[in-house]
Design a protein around this motif. Structure first.
Motif, mmCIF file in Angstrom:
data_model
loop_
_atom_site.group_PDB
_atom_site.id
_atom_site.type_symbol
_atom_site.label_atom_id
_atom_site.label_comp_id
_atom_site.label_asym_id
_atom_site.label_seq_id
_atom_site.Cartn_x
_atom_site.Cartn_y
_atom_site.Cartn_z
ATOM 1 N N GLY A 75 -5.642 -10.345 8.291
ATOM 2 C CA GLY A 75 -6.331 -9.072 8.077
ATOM 3 C C GLY A 75 -5.533 -8.087 7.239
ATOM 4 O O GLY A 75 -4.380 -7.787 7.560
ATOM 5 N N ASP A 76 -6.131 -7.577 6.172
ATOM 6 C CA ASP A 76 -5.452 -6.604 5.318
ATOM 7 C C ASP A 76 -5.029 -5.364 6.097
ATOM 8 O O ASP A 76 -3.901 -4.879 5.965
ATOM 9 C CB ASP A 76 -6.373 -6.166 4.178
ATOM 10 N N ILE A 99 -1.944 -9.355 1.004
ATOM 11 C CA ILE A 99 -3.175 -8.584 0.868
ATOM 12 C C ILE A 99 -4.243 -9.454 0.203
ATOM 13 O O ILE A 99 -3.989 -10.095 -0.814
ATOM 14 C CB ILE A 99 -2.933 -7.308 0.024
ATOM 15 N N TYR A 100 -5.447 -9.451 0.772
ATOM 16 C CA TYR A 100 -6.556 -10.204 0.202
ATOM 17 C C TYR A 100 -7.281 -9.402 -0.886
ATOM 18 O O TYR A 100 -7.710 -9.953 -1.886
ATOM 19 C CB TYR A 100 -7.575 -10.563 1.290
ATOM 20 N N ASP A 101 -7.415 -8.085 -0.679
ATOM 21 C CA ASP A 101 -8.194 -7.234 -1.573
ATOM 22 C C ASP A 101 -7.291 -6.631 -2.639
ATOM 23 O O ASP A 101 -6.452 -5.774 -2.333
ATOM 24 C CB ASP A 101 -8.858 -6.128 -0.755
ATOM 25 N N PRO A 102 -7.426 -7.024 -3.917
ATOM 26 C CA PRO A 102 -6.530 -6.494 -4.950
ATOM 27 C C PRO A 102 -6.665 -4.995 -5.149
ATOM 28 O O PRO A 102 -5.717 -4.328 -5.558
ATOM 29 C CB PRO A 102 -6.937 -7.274 -6.207
ATOM 30 N N GLN A 103 -7.852 -4.427 -4.881
ATOM 31 C CA GLN A 103 -8.007 -2.978 -5.012
ATOM 32 C C GLN A 103 -7.175 -2.245 -3.962
ATOM 33 O O GLN A 103 -6.577 -1.205 -4.236
ATOM 34 C CB GLN A 103 -9.491 -2.602 -4.882
ATOM 35 N N ARG A 104 -7.135 -2.786 -2.758
ATOM 36 C CA ARG A 104 -6.287 -2.191 -1.734
ATOM 37 C C ARG A 104 -4.818 -2.313 -2.103
ATOM 38 O O ARG A 104 -4.024 -1.414 -1.835
ATOM 39 C CB ARG A 104 -6.527 -2.871 -0.387
ATOM 40 N N ALA A 105 -4.471 -3.426 -2.713
ATOM 41 C CA ALA A 105 -3.073 -3.632 -3.081
ATOM 42 C C ALA A 105 -2.582 -2.524 -3.998
ATOM 43 O O ALA A 105 -1.423 -2.100 -3.912
ATOM 44 C CB ALA A 105 -2.901 -4.993 -3.758
ATOM 45 N N MET A 106 -3.437 -2.011 -4.876
ATOM 46 C CA MET A 106 -3.043 -0.923 -5.757
ATOM 47 C C MET A 106 -2.682 0.319 -4.963
ATOM 48 O O MET A 106 -1.726 1.027 -5.291
ATOM 49 C CB MET A 106 -4.186 -0.607 -6.733
ATOM 50 N N VAL A 107 -3.429 0.586 -3.900
ATOM 51 C CA VAL A 107 -3.136 1.742 -3.054
ATOM 52 C C VAL A 107 -1.823 1.547 -2.313
ATOM 53 O O VAL A 107 -0.981 2.452 -2.229
ATOM 54 C CB VAL A 107 -4.288 1.987 -2.060
ATOM 55 N N TYR A 108 -1.625 0.346 -1.788
ATOM 56 C CA TYR A 108 -0.438 0.082 -0.988
ATOM 57 C C TYR A 108 0.839 0.123 -1.825
ATOM 58 O O TYR A 108 1.903 0.465 -1.329
ATOM 59 C CB TYR A 108 -0.565 -1.269 -0.280
ATOM 60 N N GLN A 109 0.719 -0.203 -3.117
ATOM 61 C CA GLN A 109 1.893 -0.114 -3.980
ATOM 62 C C GLN A 109 2.393 1.318 -4.049
ATOM 63 O O GLN A 109 3.594 1.567 -4.187
ATOM 64 C CB GLN A 109 1.566 -0.618 -5.393
#
Length: 220
Positions: A75-76, A99-109
């Motif tokens: 789970g992301d 992370i599964y969702d690349p859009q979320r990954a941008m936020v987490y960076q």
């Protein structure tokens, strides 16, 4: 060194076994005790049944003494929450989240937490993000003499120009991953929190460059 892993699926169990074989102390967390069967009978680390972002569960897994924490559950939301608790509550400097969702990954960076997208995940990539001086080789020229590698930077490089990095290491910045997207370097570009810097460097010189990047930069 002590490592804590959340999630004992295919990814987590591989990480745990690999780190254990490397002589490290490993604790792995999963809410389903039957998941630990993936570790096999040779695994000598600690298994903890519980929710990976729960404080008591993390404490039982030795998070206070952890060098690094990896959140690799399915789970992301759970992964990023656990990674933030490990870093912000317990002060673990080296964390990584799958992370599964690349859009979320941008936020987490933006939070300064390295992420590994499922589509490009390998155990080597995750381990290199956790271990010290862990450059991730990405491309090698046909002669094998030059590599492009993602080299972790010490926090003290934030705010310094990429040209300073090149001058002090002798390497060349090939590109920067910022907020999940690749960016070509500019002469006025400075290191930001969460940047992943990819350097072109002679393979034989990579260890020296890693050490310099892991230290505070020289004063202006």
């Amino acid at each position: 060194m002590h490592f804590v892993i959340m999630g004992c699926g295919r990814v987590g169990s591989t990480l745990a076994r690999t780190l254990g074989r490397g002589g490290h102390d490993v604790a792995i967390i999963d809410s389903d005790a039957s998941a630990f069967r993936r570790l096999g009978t040779s695994f000598e680390g600690q298994t903890v049944t519980g929710i990976g972002f729960d404080r008591d569960t993390l404490i039982a897994a030795g998070i206070r003494d952890a060098y690094a924490f990896a959140a690799v559950s399915s789970g992301d939301n759970s992964n990023i929450l656990a990674a933030r608790v490990a870093r912000e509550t317990f002060g673990v400097e080296h964390v990584a989240a799958r992370i599964y969702d690349p859009q979320r990954a941008m936020v987490y960076q933006r939070l300064g937490i390295p992420t590994v997208a499922t589509v490009r995940w390998t155990s080597d990539q995750m381990i290199q993000r956790l271990l010290p001086q862990g450059a991730v080789p990405e491309l090698t020229d046909p002669s094998g003499k030059i590599v492009i590698a993602e080299v972790p930077l010490a926090e003290t490089w934030v705010g310094r120009h990429l040209t300073d990095l090149e001058e002090q290491t002798g390497a060349r910045v090939a590109y920067v991953t910022r907020l999940g997207e690749g960016t070509l370097p500019r002469t006025d570009m400075v290191v930001q929190q969460g940047d992943l810097v990819h350097l072109a460097v002679p393979r034989d010189d990579l260890a020296r460059v890693e050490r310099l990047c892991d230290q505070a930069p020289a004063p202006h």
